[in-house]
Design an enzyme around this catalytic site. Structure first.
Site, PDB file in Angstrom:
ATOM      1  N   SER A  36      48.806  32.750  59.353  1.00  0.00           N
ATOM      2  CA  SER A  36      48.959  34.191  59.569  1.00  0.00           C
ATOM      3  C   SER A  36      47.656  34.933  59.322  1.00  0.00           C
ATOM      4  CB  SER A  36      50.038  34.739  58.621  1.00  0.00           C
ATOM      5  OG  SER A  36      50.037  36.146  58.600  1.00  0.00           O
ATOM      6  N   TYR A  55      54.009  36.426  50.946  1.00  0.00           N
ATOM      7  CA  TYR A  55      54.027  35.775  52.255  1.00  0.00           C
ATOM      8  C   TYR A  55      52.636  35.262  52.613  1.00  0.00           C
ATOM      9  CZ  TYR A  55      53.943  35.351  57.328  1.00  0.00           C
ATOM     10  OH  TYR A  55      53.745  34.892  58.611  1.00  0.00           O
TER      11      TYR A  55
END
Length: 340
Positions: A138, A165
């Site tokens: 990501s 995350y």
């Protein structure tokens, strides 16, 4: 590119997260080019499972696709599937997504992202002649910092995540690096920059904005509208995934690559494009930044471009028009003329 017959004769591709947004689109594109695809997904309720089931229904009757409803973190079951199916290529997209959800459900990220990634690594490393693992990382690993002149580069530091995350995604990269060093099998981590389009995730801003705009409800605009994102259309993302899959690294056996549009769009500009696509003006309520959010993302995709000719084609205005058309069809929203 291989012919359909040649592709059918090769080993199947395992796509984890096949009921998810990117996994669903990737599996379809692999099937279109003649690959055999094994889909895997637990189909949890992080967001509406009905949407995930609807995505899976689009595979009905397609030759070459099989599906296993399975937790990617179930290491013994995953290893058995990989071994028995003769899998030597994996596109690992299953993960617990979302920055804000991690504030209230941290252990979901430990299970799906960390234990799940480790289970995939262990399954792959025991396969003789394993060819390539492509996995989802990501852009959030870069943390919150000002935009660089040429975008975020893979050489930029990724040591200050501002959400759990992001921390789990960076941890997955480090785990893959260590497994590539220890066992020598090819791996590519793709740092995704905000992906959008038909069949997208309801927890994404553009998706929630669409529902509220069509319902005549106000939308909350965080960061006072000053945020910017490198919005990347789903078809462009999938072409990059397949390009990376088809070009495994040699030595070193592990690499990370940005995959994005490389044209950041301000949040208010995105909303304006969505308003045009829907033919309605949004009622906006400005809010401050939320914990875990980053101010801006901007992908330098020169490495992926050099590797496989990756070049995003769909601009935000066209991408949101396509999304609005899909949304109205899927949710039977009131018919309104789409502009453009």
């Amino acid at each position: 590119m291989s012919t359909q017959g040649e592709a059918r004769g090769r080993d199947p591709v395992l796509v984890t997260g096949a009921a998810g947004f990117i996994g669903h689109a990737t599996a379809h594109r692999l099937l279109e080019r003649g690959e055999q695809v094994i889909g895997l997904d637990i189909v949890n309720d992080y967001y509406d499972p009905a949407l995930k089931e609807a995505r899976l229904a689009t595979f009905a009757g397609i030759d070459g696709f099989s599906f296993h409803r399975m937790d990617v973190a179930d290491a013994p079951a995953l290893a058995a599937l990989v071994r028995e199916a003769g899998v030597r290529r994996v596109v690992h997209l299953a993960a617990q997504a979302g920055v804000r959800y991690s504030l209230s459900n941290p252990f979901a990220y430990e299970h799906s992202n960390l234990a799940g990634h480790l289970a995939v690594l262990e399954a792959c490393r025991h396969v003789p002649g394993f060819r390539h693992l492509v996995y989802a990382s990501s852009s959030s690993v870069y943390g919150d910092r000002p935009l660089a002149g040429g975008g975020f580069s893979e050489e930029d530091p990724a040591v200050a995540p501002v959400s759990l995350y992001a921390a789990t995604k960076r941890a997955c990269e480090l785990m893959s690096h260590s497994y590539a060093h220890l066992y020598g099998f090819a791996q590519t981590g793709l740092r995704f920059f905000t992906v959008y389009g038909p069949w997208g995730r309801p927890d994404m801003a553009y998706f929630g904005f669409t529902r509220k705009i069509l319902a005549g409800e106000p939308i909350e605009v965080y960061g006072e509208g000053r945020m910017a994102r490198d919005f990347t259309y789903i078809d462009d993302i999938v072409e990059g995934i397949l390009g990376a899959l088809d070009h495994p690294p040699g030595e070193p056996a592990h690499r990370v690559l940005n995959i994005g549009d490389s044209r950041p769009v301000g949040l208010l500009d995105m909303i304006a494009a969505l308003e045009a696509a829907l033919g309605r003006e949004a009622q906006k309520i400005m809010r401050p930044m939320q914990p875990g959010d980053v101010t801006a993302t901007y992908a330098d995709v020169s490495r992926l471009e050099a590797l496989c000719g990756y070049h995003p084609k769909v601009m935000i205005e066209e991408g949101l028009r396509r999304f609005a058309h899909w949304y109205r069809g899927h949710y039977a929203a009131p018919a309104m003329a789409l502009e453009g």
